[in-house]
Scaffold this motif. Structure first.
Motif, PDB file in Angstrom:
ATOM      1  N   GLY A  95      -8.174  25.762 -28.558  1.00 38.25           N
ATOM      2  CA  GLY A  95      -8.997  26.936 -28.355  1.00 38.25           C
ATOM      3  C   GLY A  95     -10.264  26.617 -29.412  1.00 38.25           C
ATOM      4  N   GLY A  96     -11.382  27.397 -29.226  1.00 36.26           N
ATOM      5  CA  GLY A  96     -12.331  27.205 -30.311  1.00 36.26           C
ATOM      6  C   GLY A  96     -12.103  27.783 -31.675  1.00 36.26           C
ATOM      7  N   ASP A  97     -11.200  28.447 -31.828  1.00 33.39           N
ATOM      8  CA  ASP A  97     -10.480  29.018 -33.109  1.00 33.39           C
ATOM      9  C   ASP A  97      -9.846  27.926 -33.888  1.00 33.39           C
ATOM     10  OD1 ASP A  97      -8.542  29.296 -31.509  1.00 33.39           O
ATOM     11  OD2 ASP A  97      -8.207  31.458 -31.611  1.00 33.39           O
ATOM     12  N   GLY A  98      -9.195  26.864 -33.075  1.00 30.30           N
ATOM     13  CA  GLY A  98      -8.396  25.906 -33.764  1.00 30.30           C
ATOM     14  C   GLY A  98      -6.780  26.172 -33.361  1.00 30.30           C
ATOM     15  N   CYS A  99      -6.519  26.887 -32.436  1.00 32.55           N
ATOM     16  CA  CYS A  99      -5.354  27.082 -31.825  1.00 32.55           C
ATOM     17  C   CYS A  99      -5.008  26.328 -31.025  1.00 32.55           C
ATOM     18  CB  CYS A  99      -4.944  28.639 -31.663  1.00 32.55           C
ATOM     19  SG  CYS A  99      -5.062  29.657 -33.161  1.00 32.55           S
ATOM     20  N   ARG A 100      -3.692  25.852 -30.621  1.00 31.63           N
ATOM     21  CA  ARG A 100      -3.335  25.055 -29.592  1.00 31.63           C
ATOM     22  C   ARG A 100      -2.803  26.136 -28.511  1.00 31.63           C
ATOM     23  NH1 ARG A 100       0.069  20.346 -30.837  1.00 31.63           N
ATOM     24  NH2 ARG A 100      -1.983  19.370 -30.990  1.00 31.63           N
ATOM     25  N   ILE A 101      -3.239  26.208 -27.187  1.00 31.00           N
ATOM     26  CA  ILE A 101      -3.118  27.414 -26.236  1.00 31.00           C
ATOM     27  C   ILE A 101      -2.387  26.719 -25.089  1.00 31.00           C
ATOM     28  CG2 ILE A 101      -4.208  28.953 -25.205  1.00 31.00           C
ATOM     29  CD1 ILE A 101      -6.476  28.838 -27.077  1.00 31.00           C
ATOM     30  N   ALA A 102      -1.555  27.625 -24.467  1.00 32.18           N
ATOM     31  CA  ALA A 102      -1.191  27.463 -23.065  1.00 32.18           C
ATOM     32  C   ALA A 102      -1.095  28.931 -22.451  1.00 32.18           C
ATOM     33  CB  ALA A 102       0.099  26.660 -22.865  1.00 32.18           C
ATOM     34  N   TRP A 103      -0.837  29.054 -21.274  1.00 33.40           N
ATOM     35  CA  TRP A 103      -0.870  30.490 -20.689  1.00 33.40           C
ATOM     36  C   TRP A 103       0.399  30.461 -19.546  1.00 33.40           C
ATOM     37  CZ3 TRP A 103      -4.590  34.328 -21.269  1.00 33.40           C
ATOM     38  CH2 TRP A 103      -5.829  33.953 -21.887  1.00 33.40           C
ATOM     39  N   ILE A 104       0.906  31.703 -19.480  1.00 39.50           N
ATOM     40  CA  ILE A 104       1.906  31.908 -18.325  1.00 39.50           C
ATOM     41  C   ILE A 104       1.433  33.478 -17.753  1.00 39.50           C
ATOM     42  CG2 ILE A 104       3.871  30.831 -19.390  1.00 39.50           C
ATOM     43  CD1 ILE A 104       4.844  33.500 -20.614  1.00 39.50           C
ATOM     44  N   VAL A 105       1.828  33.854 -16.655  1.00 38.62           N
ATOM     45  CA  VAL A 105       1.356  34.894 -16.142  1.00 38.62           C
ATOM     46  C   VAL A 105       2.850  35.826 -15.869  1.00 38.62           C
ATOM     47  CG1 VAL A 105       0.525  35.942 -14.123  1.00 38.62           C
ATOM     48  CG2 VAL A 105      -0.571  33.987 -15.114  1.00 38.62           C
ATOM     49  N   ASP A 106       2.755  36.942 -16.261  1.00 42.53           N
ATOM     50  CA  ASP A 106       4.071  37.686 -15.762  1.00 42.53           C
ATOM     51  C   ASP A 106       4.199  38.055 -14.232  1.00 42.53           C
ATOM     52  OD1 ASP A 106       2.703  40.152 -15.013  1.00 42.53           O
ATOM     53  OD2 ASP A 106       3.441  41.140 -16.960  1.00 42.53           O
ATOM     54  N   PRO A 107       5.221  38.715 -13.700  1.00 42.32           N
ATOM     55  CA  PRO A 107       5.256  38.906 -12.251  1.00 42.32           C
ATOM     56  C   PRO A 107       4.414  39.814 -11.839  1.00 42.32           C
ATOM     57  CG  PRO A 107       7.507  38.983 -13.240  1.00 42.32           C
ATOM     58  CD  PRO A 107       6.587  38.712 -14.663  1.00 42.32           C
ATOM     59  N   THR A 136      -0.070  39.775 -15.060  1.00 40.95           N
ATOM     60  CA  THR A 136      -0.502  39.833 -16.492  1.00 40.95           C
ATOM     61  C   THR A 136      -0.470  38.515 -17.163  1.00 40.95           C
ATOM     62  OG1 THR A 136       0.274  42.133 -16.621  1.00 40.95           O
ATOM     63  CG2 THR A 136      -0.553  41.080 -18.691  1.00 40.95           C
ATOM     64  N   PRO A 137      -2.009  38.031 -17.716  1.00 39.21           N
ATOM     65  CA  PRO A 137      -2.111  36.698 -18.405  1.00 39.21           C
ATOM     66  C   PRO A 137      -1.290  37.119 -19.746  1.00 39.21           C
ATOM     67  CG  PRO A 137      -4.219  37.363 -17.405  1.00 39.21           C
ATOM     68  CD  PRO A 137      -3.192  38.801 -17.153  1.00 39.21           C
ATOM     69  N   ILE A 138      -0.493  35.855 -20.161  1.00 35.80           N
ATOM     70  CA  ILE A 138      -0.172  36.093 -21.511  1.00 35.80           C
ATOM     71  C   ILE A 138      -0.406  34.896 -21.949  1.00 35.80           C
ATOM     72  CG2 ILE A 138       2.036  36.049 -22.931  1.00 35.80           C
ATOM     73  CD1 ILE A 138       3.493  37.696 -20.232  1.00 35.80           C
ATOM     74  N   GLU A 139      -1.424  34.847 -23.174  1.00 40.22           N
ATOM     75  CA  GLU A 139      -1.418  33.515 -23.817  1.00 40.22           C
ATOM     76  C   GLU A 139      -0.637  33.213 -24.741  1.00 40.22           C
ATOM     77  OE1 GLU A 139      -5.794  32.114 -25.924  1.00 40.22           O
ATOM     78  OE2 GLU A 139      -5.219  34.237 -25.941  1.00 40.22           O
ATOM     79  N   LEU A 140      -0.194  31.744 -25.052  1.00 40.15           N
ATOM     80  CA  LEU A 140       0.585  31.424 -26.039  1.00 40.15           C
ATOM     81  C   LEU A 140      -0.213  30.682 -27.032  1.00 40.15           C
ATOM     82  CD1 LEU A 140       3.175  30.081 -23.352  1.00 40.15           C
ATOM     83  CD2 LEU A 140       3.290  32.224 -24.660  1.00 40.15           C
ATOM     84  N   MET A 141      -0.018  30.850 -28.198  1.00 40.72           N
ATOM     85  CA  MET A 141      -0.784  30.267 -29.155  1.00 40.72           C
ATOM     86  C   MET A 141      -0.063  29.549 -30.367  1.00 40.72           C
ATOM     87  SD  MET A 141      -3.907  32.966 -29.378  1.00 40.72           S
ATOM     88  CE  MET A 141      -5.305  31.988 -29.779  1.00 40.72           C
ATOM     89  N   GLU A 142      -0.299  28.419 -30.758  1.00 35.49           N
ATOM     90  CA  GLU A 142       0.441  27.794 -32.201  1.00 35.49           C
ATOM     91  C   GLU A 142      -0.973  27.609 -33.137  1.00 35.49           C
ATOM     92  OE1 GLU A 142       2.136  23.716 -33.796  1.00 35.49           O
ATOM     93  OE2 GLU A 142       1.961  24.264 -31.788  1.00 35.49           O
ATOM     94  N   GLN A 143      -1.034  28.311 -34.337  1.00 34.88           N
ATOM     95  CA  GLN A 143      -1.956  27.907 -35.305  1.00 34.88           C
ATOM     96  C   GLN A 143      -1.684  26.663 -35.983  1.00 34.88           C
ATOM     97  OE1 GLN A 143      -3.827  31.032 -37.658  1.00 34.88           O
ATOM     98  NE2 GLN A 143      -2.052  32.233 -37.198  1.00 34.88           N
ATOM     99  N   VAL A 144      -2.747  25.666 -35.626  1.00 37.67           N
ATOM    100  CA  VAL A 144      -2.602  24.337 -36.281  1.00 37.67           C
ATOM    101  C   VAL A 144      -3.676  24.081 -37.397  1.00 37.67           C
ATOM    102  CG1 VAL A 144      -2.378  21.836 -35.634  1.00 37.67           C
ATOM    103  CG2 VAL A 144      -1.546  23.611 -34.072  1.00 37.67           C
ATOM    104  N   GLY A 145      -3.155  23.865 -38.464  1.00 35.51           N
ATOM    105  CA  GLY A 145      -4.142  23.614 -39.890  1.00 35.51           C
ATOM    106  C   GLY A 145      -4.837  24.752 -40.121  1.00 35.51           C
ATOM    107  N   GLN A 146      -6.278  24.597 -40.198  1.00 33.02           N
ATOM    108  CA  GLN A 146      -7.025  25.685 -40.717  1.00 33.02           C
ATOM    109  C   GLN A 146      -7.698  26.380 -39.404  1.00 33.02           C
ATOM    110  OE1 GLN A 146      -6.936  27.105 -43.389  1.00 33.02           O
ATOM    111  NE2 GLN A 146      -8.824  28.357 -43.608  1.00 33.02           N
ATOM    112  N   THR A 147      -6.919  27.301 -38.804  1.00 33.26           N
ATOM    113  CA  THR A 147      -7.570  28.175 -37.749  1.00 33.26           C
ATOM    114  C   THR A 147      -8.644  29.037 -38.112  1.00 33.26           C
ATOM    115  OG1 THR A 147      -5.852  29.806 -37.756  1.00 33.26           O
ATOM    116  CG2 THR A 147      -5.571  27.497 -36.368  1.00 33.26           C
ATOM    117  N   MET A 148      -9.580  29.451 -37.420  1.00 33.91           N
ATOM    118  CA  MET A 148     -10.470  30.527 -37.675  1.00 33.91           C
ATOM    119  C   MET A 148      -9.618  31.823 -38.307  1.00 33.91           C
ATOM    120  SD  MET A 148     -13.375  29.246 -37.143  1.00 33.91           S
ATOM    121  CE  MET A 148     -14.510  30.863 -37.092  1.00 33.91           C
ATOM    122  N   GLN A 149      -8.412  32.197 -37.844  1.00 37.96           N
ATOM    123  CA  GLN A 149      -7.578  33.277 -38.135  1.00 37.96           C
ATOM    124  C   GLN A 149      -7.178  33.084 -39.353  1.00 37.96           C
ATOM    125  OE1 GLN A 149      -7.290  31.757 -34.976  1.00 37.96           O
ATOM    126  NE2 GLN A 149      -7.533  33.249 -33.476  1.00 37.96           N
TER     127      GLN A 149
END
Length: 162
Positions: free
Chosen positions: A128-140, A143-156
């Motif tokens: 992501g543009g914020d520095g997070c590694r991202i993947a997505w799943i969708v519930d039944p 509804t989109p659900i974003e999965l995020m891992e902060q790696v290093g110095q993210t914007m957050q």
């Protein structure tokens, strides 16, 4: 045992970015940062507001230019024009482990909420543009659900130093 750390953010579509920032600041949320696509004069496509340490509200202006595009009813992601809650994000310590675990349970993982490209391992997750590694799943219910891992110095992490 879950590989999830907690709720990372809830994302809302907003019609006026500045009005929304002011509103949520009045509620006590702190403005953190915004990302723009198309130059400094462009409307931000995402704005982060801090609720508490590690918990955020993500505002996405509906008229902004965004790298992912605003979903519509013609694609694989259902979006009602009056719908403000767009998705929520869950944070994980290790997105590769989470992707494998979901696959083992028969849950498909994608690079975006449009479900056009599957993620089969860590190498397929996007940045992501914020520095997070991202993947997505969708519930039944779709509804989109974003999965995020902060790696290093993210914007957050840069703006939420508590």
């Amino acid at each position: 045992m879950s590989n999830l750390k907690g709720l990372f953010h809830v994302s809302l579509h907003v019609s006026n970015a500045r009005e929304s920032i002011e509103f949520y600041q009045k509620l006590g949320l702190e403005y953190m940062f915004e990302l723009k696509e198309g130059g400094e004069e462009a409307e931000p496509w995402v704005i982060y507001m801090k609720i508490a340490h590690g918990q955020y509200l993500e505002l996405q202006p509906v008229h902004a230019r965004t790298p992912e595009g605003i979903p519509d009813n013609e694609g694989t992601v259902h979006y009602d024009k009056n719908q403000t809650a767009w998705h929520f994000a869950l944070e994980t310590e290790d997105i590769g482990v989470l992707i494998r675990s979901l696959a083992e349970q028969g849950i498909e993982v994608f690079t975006g909420p449009d479900r056009t490209k599957r993620v089969t391992g860590l190498e397929d997750a996007i940045w992501g543009g914020d520095g997070c590694r991202i993947a997505w799943i969708v519930d039944p219910d779709g509804t989109p659900i974003e999965l995020m891992e902060q790696v290093g110095q993210t914007m957050q992490r840069k703006y939420d130093t508590e």
